[in-house]
Design a protein around this motif. Structure first.
Motif, PDB file in Angstrom:
ATOM      1  N   ASP A 190       5.058  12.224  -6.815  1.00  0.00           N
ATOM      2  CA  ASP A 190       6.119  12.652  -5.884  1.00  0.00           C
ATOM      3  C   ASP A 190       5.728  12.489  -4.410  1.00  0.00           C
ATOM      4  OD1 ASP A 190       7.654  13.506  -8.101  1.00  0.00           O
ATOM      5  OD2 ASP A 190       6.640  15.441  -8.099  1.00  0.00           O
ATOM      6  N   PHE A 191       4.708  11.720  -4.126  1.00  0.00           N
ATOM      7  CA  PHE A 191       4.268  11.547  -2.742  1.00  0.00           C
ATOM      8  C   PHE A 191       5.323  10.792  -1.940  1.00  0.00           C
ATOM      9  CE2 PHE A 191       2.065   9.296   0.676  1.00  0.00           C
ATOM     10  CZ  PHE A 191       1.253  10.287   1.213  1.00  0.00           C
ATOM     11  N   GLU A 192       5.670  11.322  -0.774  1.00  0.00           N
ATOM     12  CA  GLU A 192       6.614  10.668   0.139  1.00  0.00           C
ATOM     13  C   GLU A 192       5.934  10.499   1.486  1.00  0.00           C
ATOM     14  OE1 GLU A 192      10.908  11.441   2.375  1.00  0.00           O
ATOM     15  OE2 GLU A 192      10.385  12.630   0.580  1.00  0.00           O
ATOM     16  N   ALA A 193       5.606   9.267   1.825  1.00  0.00           N
ATOM     17  CA  ALA A 193       4.877   8.991   3.061  1.00  0.00           C
ATOM     18  C   ALA A 193       5.734   9.307   4.278  1.00  0.00           C
ATOM     19  CB  ALA A 193       4.432   7.529   3.094  1.00  0.00           C
ATOM     20  N   THR A 194       5.151  10.014   5.228  1.00  0.00           N
ATOM     21  CA  THR A 194       5.849  10.379   6.456  1.00  0.00           C
ATOM     22  C   THR A 194       5.137   9.858   7.707  1.00  0.00           C
ATOM     23  OG1 THR A 194       4.658  12.488   6.533  1.00  0.00           O
ATOM     24  CG2 THR A 194       6.813  12.480   5.446  1.00  0.00           C
ATOM     25  N   LEU A 222       0.839  -1.198   0.000  1.00  0.00           N
ATOM     26  CA  LEU A 222       0.000   0.000   0.000  1.00  0.00           C
ATOM     27  C   LEU A 222       0.878   1.254   0.000  1.00  0.00           C
ATOM     28  CD1 LEU A 222      -2.814  -0.945   2.559  1.00  0.00           C
ATOM     29  CD2 LEU A 222      -2.847  -1.154   0.071  1.00  0.00           C
ATOM     30  N   HIS A 223       1.928   1.205   0.809  1.00  0.00           N
ATOM     31  CA  HIS A 223       2.879   2.319   0.857  1.00  0.00           C
ATOM     32  C   HIS A 223       3.495   2.564  -0.514  1.00  0.00           C
ATOM     33  CE1 HIS A 223       7.016   3.841   1.243  1.00  0.00           C
ATOM     34  NE2 HIS A 223       6.566   4.578   2.238  1.00  0.00           N
ATOM     35  N   ASP A 224       3.918   1.510  -1.171  1.00  0.00           N
ATOM     36  CA  ASP A 224       4.577   1.646  -2.478  1.00  0.00           C
ATOM     37  C   ASP A 224       3.619   2.146  -3.555  1.00  0.00           C
ATOM     38  OD1 ASP A 224       6.869   0.733  -1.278  1.00  0.00           O
ATOM     39  OD2 ASP A 224       6.639  -1.332  -1.982  1.00  0.00           O
ATOM     40  N   SER A 225       2.332   1.870  -3.382  1.00  0.00           N
ATOM     41  CA  SER A 225       1.361   2.271  -4.407  1.00  0.00           C
ATOM     42  C   SER A 225       0.926   3.727  -4.284  1.00  0.00           C
ATOM     43  CB  SER A 225       0.128   1.367  -4.336  1.00  0.00           C
ATOM     44  OG  SER A 225      -0.633   1.630  -3.166  1.00  0.00           O
ATOM     45  N   THR A 226       1.344   4.406  -3.222  1.00  0.00           N
ATOM     46  CA  THR A 226       0.885   5.786  -3.016  1.00  0.00           C
ATOM     47  C   THR A 226       1.292   6.701  -4.168  1.00  0.00           C
ATOM     48  OG1 THR A 226       2.879   6.220  -1.681  1.00  0.00           O
ATOM     49  CG2 THR A 226       0.856   5.604  -0.493  1.00  0.00           C
ATOM     50  N   LYS A 227       2.461   6.454  -4.736  1.00  0.00           N
ATOM     51  CA  LYS A 227       2.937   7.304  -5.837  1.00  0.00           C
ATOM     52  C   LYS A 227       2.099   7.128  -7.107  1.00  0.00           C
ATOM     53  CE  LYS A 227       7.774   7.904  -4.431  1.00  0.00           C
ATOM     54  NZ  LYS A 227       7.609   7.408  -3.067  1.00  0.00           N
ATOM     55  N   ASN A 228       1.310   6.059  -7.161  1.00  0.00           N
ATOM     56  CA  ASN A 228       0.420   5.881  -8.309  1.00  0.00           C
ATOM     57  C   ASN A 228      -0.752   6.853  -8.275  1.00  0.00           C
ATOM     58  OD1 ASN A 228       2.008   3.698  -9.091  1.00  0.00           O
ATOM     59  ND2 ASN A 228       0.715   2.212  -8.018  1.00  0.00           N
ATOM     60  N   TYR A 229      -1.041   7.380  -7.097  1.00  0.00           N
ATOM     61  CA  TYR A 229      -2.207   8.247  -6.932  1.00  0.00           C
ATOM     62  C   TYR A 229      -1.821   9.714  -6.763  1.00  0.00           C
ATOM     63  CZ  TYR A 229      -4.246   3.673  -6.135  1.00  0.00           C
ATOM     64  OH  TYR A 229      -4.630   2.360  -6.275  1.00  0.00           O
ATOM     65  N   ILE A 230      -0.653   9.962  -6.164  1.00  0.00           N
ATOM     66  CA  ILE A 230      -0.168  11.339  -6.012  1.00  0.00           C
ATOM     67  C   ILE A 230       1.289  11.376  -6.449  1.00  0.00           C
ATOM     68  CG2 ILE A 230       0.319  13.233  -4.417  1.00  0.00           C
ATOM     69  CD1 ILE A 230      -1.954  12.340  -2.679  1.00  0.00           C
TER      70      ILE A 230
END
Length: 371
Positions: free
Chosen positions: A250-254, A240-248
């Protein structure tokens, strides 16, 4: 009207003086919270120089925590990948609302501490003192009132001393103590007013919002006591963490927020590349269904409405983390201005009352002697 405003300004300052002293002092210290934590707890806060360069999967890290503390659930998780700062896991003990946190090396999986209370570390205790005055929900309510009083003091001070700009750099050292203290009070108040107004407004917003949340979640409704994992454990949190960039882009989860109440899902907070220096490290969000892993909602701060962007900016504006060390130093120093204003204002209040008493005594003597 000016005399009434001056009286309200004086009384407001007297009422708020003690809590403002505490909030101002702790706030100036907390501008450098991360730096202080690193200095005081390097073994917990810093990744070892011999650590691998690649993070372990979140699933692996979370499993290590769950194995070590089986009567806890993971409520949230601070994520870092700068090869310096360690991750922080926030735990909830079963059948309670008790939260704790522990530090771990995200590159080796080593647990660097045992779970400790959210106010056990020095700077966390200072944060509790700053935000709640160590009084829990009552402290948040009191903090909101004090913040509103500070906002009133800042605005009323600007109105009362608006003409002081004409002689802003004048301190009449050779004059009486009252005049010197009056000049210093006005100078400090006027020069620090932009920062003070920002701190007061953002602080009041957070306190009021938190009071409303606490009342609605824990007083009006029966608090939920977690006793099991509330998401499908076959889901890979790392995927799920790795897929975040598919939706936003340059998204970097913090920050990861896990479901600790039945209606909650899995949400990643993060930062994105932006020209706005006030966008926080938690400005954008992506939420996944806790059972299916389906993406439910995403919010990119770069396309968000003005209200979202404004509220998100409060984090950096309140702690001065928008222009590096320069803004932190300015916020730290000007955040102490209420202390100077309190002492100088108290002196002026005492001086005026003393003169009033002298005047009333002289008037009384004249009346007696004339009779």
């Amino acid at each position: 009207m000016r005399k009434k405003l001056y009286k309200w300004h004086s009384y407001g300052a007297l009422i708020a003086m003690l809590p403002l002293f505490i909030i101002s002092l702790t706030g100036s210290i907390l501008v450098f919270k991360v730096e202080l934590d690193t200095l005081l707890m390097p073994e917990k806060m810093m990744v070892g120089s011999d650590s691998p360069v690649t993070r372990l999967p979140l699933d692996t890290l979370m499993a290590k925590v769950k194995i070590a503390y089986q009567n806890h659930e993971i409520g949230s998780w601070e994520i870092f990948d700068d090869k310096q700062r360690t991750d922080t896991a926030y735990l909830i003990k079963h059948q309670s609302n008790t939260w704790s946190k522990l530090y771990l090396n995200q590159y080796t999986g080593e647990l660097l501490s045992k779970p400790v209370g959210l106010s056990d570390d020095l700077t966390d205790w200072l944060l509790d003192l700053h935000f709640k005055l160590l009084l829990d929900t009552n402290g948040m309510f009191l903090g909101a009132i004090v913040s509103l009083l500070l906002l009133f003091l800042g605005i009323s001070g600007l109105i009362l001393y608006r003409k002081f700009w004409l002689n802003f750099f004048t301190l009449r050292f050779s004059q009486a103590g009252r005049i010197f203290f009056s000049d210093r009070h006005k100078m400090v108040g006027i020069s620090s007013s932009p920062v003070i107004l920002i701190l007061a407004f953002t602080g009041a917003y957070w306190n009021i919002a938190e009071v409303v949340h606490e009342v609605s979640e824990h007083i009006i409704e029966e608090p939920y006591l977690i006793n099991k994992t509330l998401y499908d454990q076959s889901l890979s949190i790392q995927k799920l963490h790795d897929s975040t960039k598919n939706y936003i882009k340059d998204f970097e989860a913090t920050y990861l927020l896990m479901p600790y109440e039945p209606e909650m899902n899995i949400t990643f907070y993060g930062k994105v590349a932006s020209d706005n220096p006030l966008n926080s490290d938690y400005s954008s969000t992506i939420t996944y269904d806790k059972n299916s892993g389906k993406m439910l909602h995403s919010q990119d701060v770069r396309s968000a409405n003005a209200l979202h962007v404004t509220i998100d900016s409060f984090r950096k504006l309140h702690f001065g983390h928008f222009a590096g060390l320069t803004s932190q130093l300015i916020w730290c120093l000007l955040g102490l201005s209420p202390l100077i204003l309190a002492f100088s204002g108290l002196y002026l209040y005492w001086y005026r009352n003393r003169n009033k008493k002298k005047f009333s005594k002289l008037t009384y003597r004249k009346v007696i002697s004339s009779n």
